[in-house]
Each structure stands twice: as C-alpha cells, then as structure tokens.
Enzyme design. Structure first.
Site, PDB file in Angstrom:
ATOM      1  N   ASP A  43       0.820  -1.205   0.000  1.00  0.00           N
ATOM      2  CA  ASP A  43       0.000   0.000   0.000  1.00  0.00           C
ATOM      3  C   ASP A  43       0.855   1.256   0.000  1.00  0.00           C
ATOM      4  OD1 ASP A  43      -2.369  -1.351  -0.060  1.00  0.00           O
ATOM      5  OD2 ASP A  43      -2.762  -1.218   2.081  1.00  0.00           O
ATOM      6  N   LYS A  65      -3.860   3.060  -2.677  1.00  0.00           N
ATOM      7  CA  LYS A  65      -4.946   3.936  -3.098  1.00  0.00           C
ATOM      8  C   LYS A  65      -4.617   5.373  -2.734  1.00  0.00           C
ATOM      9  CE  LYS A  65      -8.329   0.304  -2.074  1.00  0.00           C
ATOM     10  NZ  LYS A  65      -7.334  -0.644  -1.561  1.00  0.00           N
ATOM     11  N   MET A 180      -9.557   8.614   8.661  1.00  0.00           N
ATOM     12  CA  MET A 180      -9.959   9.099   7.335  1.00  0.00           C
ATOM     13  C   MET A 180     -10.979  10.220   7.448  1.00  0.00           C
ATOM     14  SD  MET A 180     -10.213   5.319   5.549  1.00  0.00           S
ATOM     15  CE  MET A 180     -10.995   4.573   6.994  1.00  0.00           C
TER      16      MET A 180
END
Length: 506
Positions: A43, A65, A180
C-alpha cells in the site's frame, strides 16, 4: 488458517500490518516475511525501506490507493491474493497500520478463507494510537479519559444508512479517534455538536502521523475544521476529540526533534545504510534508502596467508576491516596472526569495524581520507618495512605513493570492489521529496549518477568530506554542506547543524 501448504501447493498469504509510516514501528515478523517473499503487494503508506529488504527475485506490486482514486479495486486485490496463493507463492500483503483496523484486511482474509488459501495475519501498530502518541496526545489518561473509541469517518457507500450511533458517540465518556476524517471533518464536528458534544472540547488533527512530515493542528470541536483548512492539512490524518488533546502542549516530542520534517536520502551501500538510517530516524528524519553501490567481496588475497611478514597493515575503510578478518578466518586463522603487526585505520569508523572483529587499531587517523592516514603515520618508521594496504580494488594511490616515497615496501591487497546499484522505482519516486541527499564517498557519487539518480530541485547536498565534494563538483553538483569531521558522525553533526540553522531563519 495458518498451516502453510495446506492447499497442496505450498502457497500462503501473509496479511501484514506495517504501522502508519515510521520504519521503527515495523515488527520483526514483518521484516522476516518480507525477506523471504516471492511477491509483495503493498500500500501507499508502507515504509519504502522495508521493501528494500525483499529478495532480488521478489515481485513488488503496488496496489495502494489515493484519496478517491483506487489504483486497484479491492475485489481485484482479493482475487490477486487468491490467485498467487493458489499458484504456490509466498505472498506478503503489506498494509499500512493494522490489517484488521479499518484496513479491509478482514475482507481479504474472508476471500482467502473461502478459496481455501492458507493465510496468516501479522498485526501492526494502528494510526489511531501511534499518530496521537507521536503528537504528544495519549488516547487514554487516568485523569482525563478512561476509554477510547475508534471510528471510521468513511463507511461502505453500499450500505443503505450509517451504522454509527452519533448520539452514543457524542455521549461517549472518553476519547474519540476518527480515521480518514479530513474530507468529512466539518460534517463530523457538526454532527457531534448537534448530538450534544461540547463545542469547546479540545480537538487535534494529526496528518502523516509518525512520519517526518507529521503535522498537527489543534483547536476545539467548533474551530478544528476551519483551522485544518487554513493549515492545508491533507490525508492521511486522524481526528482526535477529547480532553487528552490539551496535553499536547506539554507532551509533544516527535515534532521537536532536530530533523523533524527532513527527508534524507542515504546513498551508502546497503549493509552500511542501516546504522546511518537509524541515527537519522532517531533525530526525526524520514530516510530514503537509495543505495548507489553494492560491496562485492573478492577472493581472499594470497598475501593474507603470509600476513605475519608485514610490519604494518593499513585499512582504509570499515568494509576492508571486516573483510580482512573474515579472510583470515576463512583460512582457519584468527587475530593471533597479527600479534606482531601494527594496525593503522583510516578513521574511527574503520577502527570500530576492527573492534567488532576483536582487533584494536594501533594508529587511528582523525580524518577519514587517505591524507589523514598519511599524517597519522608521519612519525611511524616505515623505511625497509613490508607494509600491506588492504582496500577496495579501485582506490586512490595517495597512501601507496606516500609510504613508498618513505622507503616502505608496499603491497596492495584488494579485498572488495564497488558495483553500481540501479535505483529501484520506489526510491526514484521518494527522491523527489528529498530535503537532503547525502554522499559518503566519491564512489557513491559516480554510482548514484550511473544508476539514474538525480538531485531533485530544492534538495540540499551533504558531503562527508573534500574528496567526495570534489567528485560532486566534477559532476556539476553544488555542495551545500560539507562535514568538518570526515566520518559518519561528522556528516550527521553537519546535517543537524544545517537543519537547525535553516529552521532558525524560517
């Protein structure tokens, strides 16, 4: 399901948490698995220095991502893990933070279990604990918070309605940590206040937690969203809500380290990188390991079989010191072969490498250059003596010529050679963020450039000493900082001094 080989092919998938970014938070188990992997799917927040430990034949696949822009859909990542496991590969899935804390590791484990592919889960340090800790915010505290709740600000969009009980969260008697949460910060703070959480409650947003680029903005539930926008904070970040945030003023530590905010490129050969990288990280820097050279040992020189005949042995690098002793041991000999021999080392680093092998240098040059060793030997009688210089195959002849001019019978024993090391793709990407790039030898300059490396605009170039500086200038690269002591200690001191001076005028 952890029995390796249970599917008859020997394939197994490891779901490994790597923490939120600081290389020092990676577990020993993670390092062990990376070093033996056939393939690594990683990641965005995985420390690049961890990838450098992968075997040469290991396939590195980026599946990270960016906010709002998935590089590879989760379903395809699941299918890739299953396919590789079924094909018999040892697959390491490196994930930021902890695989099972808002990391979608549970979904990957479900896919593997359904396919009958053996897997193992390696927990990691989650950002919800580590980022506040690095910002000086304990998520629990006897006087302030006896409970902590971890919440995702981004739920699965396919769910019909939110699974979060906002009223319960507003009344939660402790610290709230939202993952997030930057893009939804205003909505989260507004919803908590609407459900009864005090608008004056202390808050903090920690971006790039545990990394050298970590930034923290504090405020209250009523002001935090506006302050974060004004500061320009970007994901990844966590929002912390609770009285513990008020402790930051007293407990902040990571952002006060002298190299906090610095991204430092290290171009030493990989075996020598670790010690320097650890020191720089301890001072707060993010280290990009971009090895420009690789040390390749040569066959043991025949001179080592008769090393007793040399009255003086000169060692011009830590690599040479280690390989000299290793060569003696390979011949079934040990330090006793040097009992009547004077040993001279080119600097403290070389003397330390000898000490690691059980030998003490009789003469140690203060400067880590050949001229320094020439000076250190100025009072040593060398006329009509056999002198052995153990060094790299390609090196300047300054020491050879100086001793020969004084009547010494000089023999050169090449113990190793330096080989160009092409920069890996992930290191090229990280180079663009560099604030400092360090060079510890002229060979690293040549090899760095030969391997496709370039000094990014705005990065400051740090040289270990005048020989390296000359090589840089010959290559058309301006030197911003040169160590006054020509060893690793001197280089670190010079870098820290420059960082402090620049911070003082910022």
């Amino acid at each position: 399901m952890t029995s390796e080989g249970a599917n008859g092919t020997g394939g197994v998938v490891y779901l490994v948490g790597c923490g939120p970014g600081d290389r020092g938070l990676v577990t020993e188990r993670a390092v062990e698995l990376v070093a033996s992997a056939d393939a690594i799917l990683y990641d965005r927040l995985v420390p690049r220095s961890l990838l450098a430990l992968a075997p040469p034949q290991c396939e590195l696949v980026y599946v990270g991502k960016l906010p709002g822009r998935p590089t590879l859909p989760q379903e395809e990542i699941n299918a890739e893990l299953v396919a590789r496991g079924r094909a018999g590969q040892r697959v390491v899935r490196l994930k930021g933070g902890d695989p099972f804390v808002f990391g979608r590791g549970g979904e990957e484990a479900e896919a593997l279990a359904a396919a009958g592919v053996p897997f193992e889960v390696v927990p990691g340090v989650t950002a919800g604990i580590a980022a506040p800790a690095y910002a000086g915010i304990p998520v629990t505290h006897r006087a302030e918070a006896s409970a902590v709740a971890f919440v995702t600000a981004h739920e699965d969009p396919r769910k019909g309605e939110s699974a979060l009980d906002w009223r319960a969260l507003a009344r939660f008697p402790g610290t709230l940590v939202f993952y997030m949460g930057v893009s939804r910060l205003a909505a989260v703070s507004e919803r908590l206040r609407a459900e009864g959480r005090s608008p004056d409650e202390p808050c903090a947003v920690v971006a790039d937690g545990t990394r050298a680029t970590q930034r923290t903005v504090t405020g209250t539930l009523a002001t935090i969203a506006e302050r974060v926008v004004a500061a320009g904070l970007q994901p990844p970040a966590v929002l912390v809500v609770g009285a513990v945030c008020a402790l930051r003023d007293r407990l902040a530590w990571a952002e006060r380290r002298p190299l906090h905010g610095a991204v430092v490129v290290v171009t030493r050969a990989r075996p020598q990188q670790s010690a320097l990288a650890r020191r720089l990280r301890a001072l707060g820097a993010e280290v990009v390991e971009a090895p420009a050279i690789r040390i390749r040992p040569l066959p043991t020189p025949p001179e080592l079989a008769t090393i007793e005949r040399f009255g003086l042995v000169c060692l011009t690098s830590p690599n040479g010191a280690r390989l000299l002793v290793d060569g003696l041991l390979a011949q079934g000999r040990d330090a006793r072969a040097l009992a009547r021999t004077q040993i001279a080392a080119i600097g403290p680093g070389t003397a330390a490498a000898l000490a690691e092998r059980g030998l003490r240098a009789d003469i140690v040059a203060e400067r880590f250059v050949a001229e320094g060793l020439v000076e250190a030997l100025s009072d040593v009688e060398v006329a009509d003596r056999d002198v052995l210089i153990a060094r790299a195959a390609e090196a300047r002849d300054t020491l050879v010529e100086a001793l020969a001019a004084r009547g010494a019978r000089v023999t050169v024993a090449p113990l190793y050679e330096t080989v160009h090391e092409p920069l890996p793709d992930y290191a090229r990407d990280d180079l663009e963020r560099a604030t400092y790039i360090t060079f510890t030898a002229s060979s690293t300059v040549r090899s760095f450039l030969a391997g496709g490396g370039t000094v990014p605009q705005g990065a400051r170039v740090v040289s270990i000493g005048p020989i390296t500086t000359a090589a840089l200038r010959e290559a058309g690269i301006a030197v911003d900082v040169e160590a006054s002591r020509h060893d690793i200690d001197g280089l670190v001191e010079a870098l820290v001094a420059d960082a402090r001076a620049r911070r003082a005028v910022a």
